[in-house]
Motif scaffolding. Structure first.
Motif, PDB file in Angstrom:
ATOM      1  N   GLU A   1     -60.441  90.850 109.923  1.00  0.00           N
ATOM      2  CA  GLU A   1     -60.408  90.394 111.319  1.00  0.00           C
ATOM      3  C   GLU A   1     -60.179  88.884 111.373  1.00  0.00           C
ATOM      4  O   GLU A   1     -59.452  88.379 112.236  1.00  0.00           O
ATOM      5  N   MET A   2     -60.807  88.172 110.456  1.00  0.00           N
ATOM      6  CA  MET A   2     -60.553  86.727 110.341  1.00  0.00           C
ATOM      7  C   MET A   2     -59.074  86.457 110.095  1.00  0.00           C
ATOM      8  O   MET A   2     -58.476  85.559 110.696  1.00  0.00           O
ATOM      9  N   GLN A   3     -58.494  87.227 109.195  1.00  0.00           N
ATOM     10  CA  GLN A   3     -57.073  87.055 108.871  1.00  0.00           C
ATOM     11  C   GLN A   3     -56.199  87.307 110.097  1.00  0.00           C
ATOM     12  O   GLN A   3     -55.265  86.546 110.363  1.00  0.00           O
ATOM     13  N   ARG A   4     -56.517  88.372 110.848  1.00  0.00           N
ATOM     14  CA  ARG A   4     -55.720  88.692 112.039  1.00  0.00           C
ATOM     15  C   ARG A   4     -55.810  87.590 113.087  1.00  0.00           C
ATOM     16  O   ARG A   4     -54.852  87.338 113.815  1.00  0.00           O
ATOM     17  N   ASN A   5     -56.965  86.954 113.170  1.00  0.00           N
ATOM     18  CA  ASN A   5     -57.169  85.881 114.154  1.00  0.00           C
ATOM     19  C   ASN A   5     -56.748  84.516 113.639  1.00  0.00           C
ATOM     20  O   ASN A   5     -56.961  83.505 114.323  1.00  0.00           O
TER      21      ASN A   5
ATOM     22  N   MET B   1     -60.453  79.480 106.726  1.00  0.00           N
ATOM     23  CA  MET B   1     -61.365  80.005 105.710  1.00  0.00           C
ATOM     24  C   MET B   1     -61.677  78.896 104.710  1.00  0.00           C
ATOM     25  O   MET B   1     -60.888  77.971 104.519  1.00  0.00           O
ATOM     26  N   ASP B   2     -62.829  79.009 104.077  1.00  0.00           N
ATOM     27  CA  ASP B   2     -63.187  78.034 103.054  1.00  0.00           C
ATOM     28  C   ASP B   2     -63.696  78.765 101.824  1.00  0.00           C
ATOM     29  O   ASP B   2     -63.656  80.000 101.740  1.00  0.00           O
ATOM     30  N   GLY B   3     -64.165  78.004 100.859  1.00  0.00           N
ATOM     31  CA  GLY B   3     -64.641  78.603  99.622  1.00  0.00           C
ATOM     32  C   GLY B   3     -65.801  79.549  99.825  1.00  0.00           C
ATOM     33  O   GLY B   3     -65.928  80.564  99.120  1.00  0.00           O
ATOM     34  N   ILE B   4     -66.661  79.262 100.812  1.00  0.00           N
ATOM     35  CA  ILE B   4     -67.823  80.121 101.075  1.00  0.00           C
ATOM     36  C   ILE B   4     -67.371  81.495 101.572  1.00  0.00           C
ATOM     37  O   ILE B   4     -67.983  82.518 101.254  1.00  0.00           O
ATOM     38  N   THR B   5     -66.288  81.513 102.347  1.00  0.00           N
ATOM     39  CA  THR B   5     -65.742  82.790 102.826  1.00  0.00           C
ATOM     40  C   THR B   5     -65.445  83.711 101.652  1.00  0.00           C
ATOM     41  O   THR B   5     -65.817  84.890 101.647  1.00  0.00           O
ATOM     42  N   PHE B   6     -64.784  83.162 100.643  1.00  0.00           N
ATOM     43  CA  PHE B   6     -64.359  83.991  99.514  1.00  0.00           C
ATOM     44  C   PHE B   6     -65.510  84.321  98.569  1.00  0.00           C
ATOM     45  O   PHE B   6     -65.473  85.352  97.895  1.00  0.00           O
ATOM     46  N   ILE B   7     -66.542  83.481  98.540  1.00  0.00           N
ATOM     47  CA  ILE B   7     -67.742  83.855  97.784  1.00  0.00           C
ATOM     48  C   ILE B   7     -68.334  85.122  98.394  1.00  0.00           C
ATOM     49  O   ILE B   7     -68.720  86.059  97.683  1.00  0.00           O
ATOM     50  N   GLY B   8     -68.390  85.162  99.742  1.00  0.00           N
ATOM     51  CA  GLY B   8     -68.890  86.354 100.420  1.00  0.00           C
ATOM     52  C   GLY B   8     -68.031  87.575 100.167  1.00  0.00           C
ATOM     53  O   GLY B   8     -68.541  88.674  99.922  1.00  0.00           O
ATOM     54  N   VAL B   9     -66.716  87.393 100.199  1.00  0.00           N
ATOM     55  CA  VAL B   9     -65.784  88.515 100.008  1.00  0.00           C
ATOM     56  C   VAL B   9     -65.887  89.078  98.592  1.00  0.00           C
ATOM     57  O   VAL B   9     -65.975  90.295  98.394  1.00  0.00           O
ATOM     58  N   ILE B  10     -65.896  88.200  97.591  1.00  0.00           N
ATOM     59  CA  ILE B  10     -65.980  88.667  96.196  1.00  0.00           C
ATOM     60  C   ILE B  10     -67.344  89.298  95.931  1.00  0.00           C
ATOM     61  O   ILE B  10     -67.448  90.301  95.215  1.00  0.00           O
TER      62      ILE B  10
END
Length: 697
Positions: free
Chosen positions: A416-420, A424-433
């Motif tokens: 949803e973030m991508q669609r909007n 994004m920052d490094g913390i976003t991808f820590i959560g995703v991984i």
């Protein structure tokens, strides 16, 4: 006199025309007449009465009209009257210029000034100072330079107020070399305001060292800093020691000023020195909401939930109305606590009552708090209601779902973030991984790591690599995890080796576990984790002599094993339990409840898994040890202390063992209770005999 019965303006002018005496009507009299009739009616009378008024008197009346329009806040009428004035004066156009400036109508102010210049009207120091401020606000250095030329032509560049405004304008337009040159030339005329302007400009442009140097030079040249100087210099953070400035503030008695005291306590808070901040806070004479919020934020920053809640109670008792930042800080403090679930809910209710729950900083804090407290459903409800979302909200929701074992939902939020097209920052991808790690989505986790680097151009940090190593380690892909360690641009840290060691214990890779344990011990010789994990590995493999050696090494190095604690909050009070704990007043009832549960568990088919007891004792003793683990004591107390059907939330400082995990699943069925347990790895949501982790943790 009312607006309905005022025909006096026309008769007043007629009577004046009939006399040839000097013009002797006072401004007060005219203002009263105009105000009673209204500006519009006065203007009509003035424009329509067929009188020949002398020029001097006409100019005077025009000034009165503008003054009435000014006092009536009829700025459009004032501007119209100004444009049609027979002979506008300096005071009139300065007033209109100031009006625009004060209300941040900077473009209108600039247009007015340019019109004044085109008409050849005079300007003074007030005009130039005001328009320079406007140029600074608009970051318009082009017009600013033109005004600078006008200052030179009129000789007003030597005026201190004009010079200070020039310094401010050049600072705001980021023209630092010109600013410094101008400041040096003002050697004879600069005052404390000029120094403050220069210091503030450096700080706003991120030039902390220059600001501090100027602050020191100011004192050397005999200029005494005032409360504003101290307030701004304290924002220089690491470039200035609040202890040194504090001593100067005490000497000048500025410590009691709210602005200075707040800046000082905020500086101490940023250093993590809440005790000094609290001392400063006590000395502030008139504490405004900014001071209260700063002190509360200090307690929240260091995780002192009790201190934050106490401060909030004090400000409420003193009749101070909390703002959105106050609520944000106290809610963040509750989020940082091991328990404090109920307090957080109460502050949420209070923010709703104050109509501040929809403020971005408050709603983001609520999302974070509920996600950390095991109530991911409430976090999602707040998240969905947010009219505006910042990066904190998005990241909190992703990491919240990840920690709660809802990997797919976490990835849905990310998409949803991508669609909007959200940033994004490094913390976003820590959560995703992390979401991929807890859901066992190994390939997806690697793909998102690659997307972070290649598409978003975010350089991986130690924490990102730690997440990747955890991803492969939990899946038993230890060789791949070691490949990542060997290819990283920096040496592996303690967290990485601890992750490898823990995975080796689960997947019984003794050789790699010994290697990881040695690395971890070399990095953190006083951390008990490496010794305990290695000891447990040896015990699980039946290598009791090796286990004994490891325990002896701990004793020789005076390394203490971290005790396993569990916490539960009941009626705003937090209770802690240690394995085999007998300190609670209800211990007898708690152990009686455990015995009752033991019988019901066996009837449900439970068989203790004594492999989780890593001590060389007989099986019966092992079963007794398992039955008294801290989380079981906390759950038994929760069952006794809360009404039937009420969900239980437990926090544990260590990983939940496999046997306890099995037992809690069964208890959720036997007692018909939803039970949430947060251990060091994640949240476990137990419901009707199953766990949200899918037995993968």
């Amino acid at each position: 006199m009312t607006g309905r019965d005022t025909h006096c303006p026309k008769s007043f002018f007629s009577s004046r025309a009939a006399h040839r005496d000097p013009w002797d009507v006072t401004v007060a009299t005219l203002s009263m007449v105009c105000h009673a009739s209204g500006v519009q009616q006065m203007t009509i009378h003035f424009e329509t009465c067929n009188l020949k008024i002398p020029l001097r008197e006409k100019i005077f009346l025009e000034g009165v009209l503008i003054n009435i329009a000014k006092n009536s806040f009829l700025i459009e009428k004032e501007h119209h009257l100004f444009d049609e004035c027979t002979q506008p004066n300096l005071a009139q156009h300065n007033h209109l210029l100031f009006y625009y400036s004060r209300r941040n109508l900077n473009q209108e102010a600039l247009s007015l000034f340019l019109g004044i210049r085109r008409s050849g009207l005079p300007v003074d120091r007030s005009t130039l100072s005001c328009v320079l401020k406007v140029c600074g606000c608009l970051f318009d250095h082009v017009v600013g330079r033109q005004v600078h030329s006008q200052c030179i032509k009129t000789g007003l560049v030597e005026d201190v107020s004009v010079g200070t405004s020039l310094v401010d304008m050049y600072m705001k337009t980021n023209n630092n070399e010109t600013t410094l040159e101008l400041f040096i030339r003002m050697q004879e005329i600069k005052d404390s305001v000029t120094w403050n302007t220069m210091i503030t400009g450096y700080l706003q442009n991120g030039r902390m060292d220059q600001a501090v140097n100027l602050f020191c030079k100011m004192k050397k040249e005999g200029f005494r800093p005032n409360h504003f100087t101290y307030s701004v210099i304290l924002t220089a953070n690491s470039a200035v020691s609040p202890f040194q400035v504090h001593a100067q503030i005490i000497k000048t008695n500025y410590e009691m000023y709210s602005s200075v005291g707040t800046a000082l306590l905020d500086a101490f808070v940023k250093l993590g020195n809440v005790n000094e901040a609290a001392k400063v806070f006590k000395l502030i004479d008139e504490k405004d909401i900014v001071a209260w919020s700063a002190m509360l934020a200090g307690y929240a920053q260091v995780g002192d939930t009790e201190g934050a809640i106490t401060i909030f109670g004090r400000l409420a008792a003193e009749g101070v109305k909390p703002n959105e930042f106050t609520f944000s800080s106290v809610i963040n403090a509750c989020a940082a606590s091991t328990a404090a679930v109920e307090q957080g809910k109460q502050f949420h209710a209070f923010s709703i009552k104050s109509r501040l729950d929809n403020a971005l900083c408050v709603s983001s804090a609520l999302v974070t708090m509920y996600a950390r407290k095991g109530n991911i459903e409430s976090a999602n409800e707040v998240f969905k209601r947010q009219g505006e979302r910042d990066l904190v909200s998005w990241n909190s929701m992703i990491s919240g779902y990840a920690q709660h074992g809802h990997g797919k939902k976490a990835l849905e939020v990310f998409r949803e973030m991508q669609r909007n097209n959200m940033e994004m920052d490094g913390i976003t991808f820590i959560g995703v991984i992390t979401a991929c790690t807890h859901a066992g989505l190994v390939d997806e986790g690697q793909q998102y790591f690659d997307i972070m680097v290649k598409e978003h151009h975010i350089n991986p940090t130690m924490e990102h690599y730690s997440c990747l190593i955890d991803l492969y380690s939990r899946a038993g892909m230890l060789e791949k995890a070691m490949e990542i360690i060997n290819m990283m641009p920096f040496a592996a840290g303690a967290t990485m080796w601890r992750t490898i060691l823990a995975a080796c214990r689960v997947h019984r890779n003794l050789d790699l576990g010994k290697h990881a344990g040695e690395k971890l011990i070399s990095l953190q010789p006083q951390d008990s984790a490496a010794y305990v994990l290695l000891s447990n590995m040896y015990a699980a493999a039946g290598h009791w002599q090796e286990r004994a050696k490891m325990r002896k090494l701990m004793d020789e190095r005076n390394v203490k094993k971290e005790a396993g604690y569990s916490w539960i909050e009941v009626k705003n009070k937090t209770y802690s339990f240690l394995a085999g704990d007998l300190s609670h007043p209800l211990s007898a009832r708690i152990y009686s409840k455990l015995e009752e549960l033991s019988i019901r568990l066996r009837n449900a088919g439970y068989q203790p898994d004594t492999n989780h007891v890593l001590q060389d004792v007989d099986d019966e003793h092992k079963e007794a040890i398992l039955s008294q683990h801290s989380e079981r004591l906390a759950i038994a107390f929760g069952l006794l202390a809360t009404p039937a059907g009420v969900p239980l939330q437990i926090v544990k400082n260590l990983r939940v063992c496999g046997d306890c995990h099995t037992v809690i699943k069964l208890i959720s069925t036997i007692e018909q209770r939803d039970i949430v347990v947060r251990d060091t790895n994640r949240f476990h949501h137990f419901k009707e005999g199953s766990c949200s982790c899918g037995d993968y943790w």
